[in-house]
Scaffold this active site. Structure first.
Site, PDB file in Angstrom:
ATOM      1  N   HIS A   1     -17.678   4.230 -35.165  1.00 31.54           N
ATOM      2  CA  HIS A   1     -18.291   5.232 -36.044  1.00 31.54           C
ATOM      3  C   HIS A   1     -17.243   6.291 -36.398  1.00 31.54           C
ATOM      4  CE1 HIS A   1     -21.997   3.184 -35.209  1.00 31.54           C
ATOM      5  NE2 HIS A   1     -21.738   3.277 -33.915  1.00 31.54           N
TER       6      HIS A   1
ATOM      7  N   THR B   1     -11.844  -2.282 -28.498  1.00 29.48           N
ATOM      8  CA  THR B   1     -13.245  -1.862 -28.520  1.00 29.48           C
ATOM      9  C   THR B   1     -14.202  -3.027 -28.301  1.00 29.48           C
ATOM     10  OG1 THR B   1     -14.933  -0.660 -29.767  1.00 29.48           O
ATOM     11  CG2 THR B   1     -13.427  -2.003 -31.061  1.00 29.48           C
ATOM     12  N   ARG B   2     -15.377  -2.709 -27.695  1.00 30.13           N
ATOM     13  CA  ARG B   2     -16.460  -3.689 -27.556  1.00 30.13           C
ATOM     14  C   ARG B   2     -17.735  -3.111 -28.154  1.00 30.13           C
ATOM     15  NH1 ARG B   2     -18.218  -1.000 -22.524  1.00 30.13           N
ATOM     16  NH2 ARG B   2     -20.332  -1.657 -22.946  1.00 30.13           N
TER      17      ARG B   2
ATOM     18  N   HIS C   1     -14.672   7.341 -33.730  1.00 26.48           N
ATOM     19  CA  HIS C   1     -13.604   6.353 -33.504  1.00 26.48           C
ATOM     20  C   HIS C   1     -12.593   6.369 -34.645  1.00 26.48           C
ATOM     21  CE1 HIS C   1     -17.310   4.837 -31.546  1.00 26.48           C
ATOM     22  NE2 HIS C   1     -16.498   4.739 -30.522  1.00 26.48           N
TER      23      HIS C   1
END
Ligand code: PPS
Length: 578
Positions: free
Chosen positions: A204, A199-200, A207
């Site tokens: 929340h 992830t970048r 996810h």
């Protein structure tokens, strides 16, 4: 080569290019007399992952044969799958100093010796070919293509590395694990099946749900593996993100998930990048890898056309799954279904004909800017609190009011009046960077050549960007005649707060008639050369937030106009104060 290859139960062969202490001593001695290359931010990320084995089987920056085949076929010369060209780009001048067989010391910007490279090839990059083949486009709207054309050197130097040490980091040290350390952690915990999540962005509830499902699906554990190297320009800074991930980690059941930071410089290369990410995660000892919608894609170009199809990355990883040696866990977009108070993949929700909600990254940034409420179905209060800390609402952010206009247009007068008004209503610190005054200190010694004007205007922009980033208010009033300098300042300043451009639109005839300093008369007489508007260009702005027609309105009216606009843009509250 004096490098070691470790075979571990997780993830296959792993290169470790860091020399032993005894070997390192010798190399350090000889490196003193070698030519040096100071690595860029991108190269520092690449070298860290080369040296620690995350880019195994690579043992250095690609030589020409490997590069050519990687660009054309996603394979090294020997046929091994490798999708991304990892190149050491240098300037023409540096390239001319090097030839095959030479050794070169690679250093960080403080001069610290990280590795010695034995040169195999030096060649001129065919950037258009690389862009087209690797990223599928030569458009500079793709961030990696812009980097390639505008920032990368024109020559490549390839060859194996002997590593002295990894680039040092002083933040989140406990979370920065090498592939060897992550593998050891999995061993220690007895984790056999581990799915990695790349992830970048902040994570929340969607996810969390997605990663929970993925861990259940593989009957194992989860490695949250966020990128803390270089991501897409405009992304939320990684310091904030990591604080958020740490908070989110608390919501997983005990023993399910762990986090490690990945100092990767992303290219936003979509399908090829997804294959690269999968290989990297295999090197970290993971057995599975999550690929979601538009994985590592840069989004769309200015005409709204996406650079890659939404599931192209999944398709490519799936096609190569066996060869990759890590399994794909594909995910559709997860959305919130209010009637079930739960998250589900969008295709299932649509099929069931249920209503759903989602908040995109851009929408979230807008909500933060407005200081608006962020619904509890979307995120966790602790995560939102972290985000709010580093992304205060607009009225609490710093901003720059940047005046531009001809000499004698009234910039300084309005700027001074605006400063007084802002001091009266906001109670916040305000700094005035007036053109004439700046030239007595910050830009002392500069003249009025195109180059000197650029330097002057961008120096003002730099100072204003620092003030803005720290939450202050900067009011700038140089002529700033060139569009390119104003654009550069806007980009720099907007990264840390607000930029509001005011075009003081006073016709040349009026300025010349006023001729307060008598300079127009001198310019017309040829006593002053290169005077803006007479024999030096003024590129009138076309995208200024505010245009003040000073020939037709008073100073007070211009100040009122600017203050009203600052309120409308959200930088001042409606009663003015912040
Ligand atoms: S620039 O182009 O933005 O770097 O100019 P700036 O720093 O604002 O300086 C402009 C003031 O310098 C005086 N001056 C000149 N202006 C334009 N062209 C030439 N050749 C020149 N020589 C001196 C002039 O008084 C400008 O002040 P303002 O307040 O704009 O009238």
């Amino acid at each position: 080569m004096d490098v070691t290859t470790l075979i571990a139960p997780h993830g296959g062969a792993l290169c470790d290019l860091i020399l032993t202490d005894a070997e390192a001593e010798d190399v350090k001695q000889t490196a003193r007399d070698l030519p040096s290359i100071t690595l860029t931010s991108r190269q520092l990320c690449d070298i860290e992952l080369l040296l620690n084995g995350a880019f195994s089987p690579l043992r250095g920056f690609l030589n020409r044969a490997d590069y050519d085949r990687v660009v054309d076929e996603m394979r090294l010369e020997d046929g091994t799958l490798w999708p991304m060209p990892i190149t050491l780009d240098v300037s023409e001048a540096q390239a001319q100093q090097l030839s095959a067989g030479d050794e070169v010391a690679l250093r960080d910007p403080t001069g610290l010796l990280l590795a010695v490279l034995t040169v195999e090839d030096v060649w001129k990059a065919d950037k258009a070919r690389e862009a087209q083949k690797v990223f599928g486009t030569t458009s500079k709207e793709h961030p990696a293509v812009a980097y390639l054309f505008d920032e990368a050197g024109d020559y490549y130097v390839g060859g194996p590395l002997r590593g002295l040490q990894l680039p040092p980091h002083y933040d989140f040290e406990a979370l920065r694990r090498t592939p060897k350390e992550v593998r050891a952690l999995f061993e220690e915990q007895g984790w056999e099946q581990v799915v990695a999540f790349q992830t970048r962005n902040p994570m929340h509830r969607a996810h969390k749900e997605l990663t929970d499902r993925a861990a259940e699906e593989v009957g194992g554990h989860l490695l949250i593996h966020p990128v803390v190297g270089m991501t897409k320009p405009g992304d939320i800074d990684y310091y904030t993100r990591v604080r958020c991930y740490k908070k989110l980690l608390e919501s997983y059941p005990e023993g399910r998930a762990t986090i490690s930071l990945l100092p990767l410089a992303m290219r936003m290369g979509g399908p090829r990048e997804a294959v690269w990410h999968a290989l990297i995660r295999k090197n970290y000892g993971c057995t599975h890898f999550i690929v979601g919608r538009d994985h590592a894609g840069p989004g769309s170009d200015s005409s709204g056309t996406p650079f890659y199809g939404p599931y192209e990355a999944q398709d490519l990883v799936l096609e190569l799954e066996e060869e990759l040696g890590i399994k794909l866990v594909p995910f559709r977009l997860m959305v919130y279904v209010p009637e079930d108070d739960a998250y589900a993949p969008i295709d299932e929700v649509k099929e069931a004909g249920k209503k759903f909600e989602m908040i995109s990254g851009t929408q979230l940034r807008d909500l933060l800017q407005e200081g608006a409420e962020i619904p509890s179905w979307f995120s966790y209060p602790t995560v939102v609190e972290e985000l709010r800390r580093s992304h205060p609402p607009k009225e609490k952010q710093g901003f720059t009011v940047f005046f531009t206009g001809l000499s004698g247009s009234g910039k300084s007068t309005i700027a001074n009046a605006l400063v007084d008004r802002l001091l009266e209503i906001t109670g916040r610190p305000v700094t005035l960077l007036d053109g004439d005054v700046v030239r007595t200190h910050l830009s002392k010694g500069l003249g009025f050549s195109a180059e000197d004007r650029s330097t002057n205007v961008q120096r003002i922009g730099f100072v204003a960007s620092e003030i803005t980033k720290h939450g202050g208010i900067a009011v700038c009033a140089p002529i700033a005649p060139y569009e390119a300098d104003r654009r550069a300042n806007r980009d720099l300043i907007e990264a840390g707060g607000g930029y509001v451009e005011v075009f003081v639109d006073t016709p040349l005839e009026v300025c010349e008639q006023r001729d307060v300093k008598g300079l127009y008369a001198k310019a017309r007489a040829g006593i002053i050369k290169g005077f803006t508007g007479i024999d030096d260009p003024y590129e009138a702005p076309t995208d200024a937030e505010i245009v003040c027609p000073t020939a037709e309105q008073s100073v007070e009216a211009s100040v009122d106009q600017i203050v009203e606009e600052l309120k409308a843009l959200g930088y001042l509250t409606h009663n003015g104060a912040a």
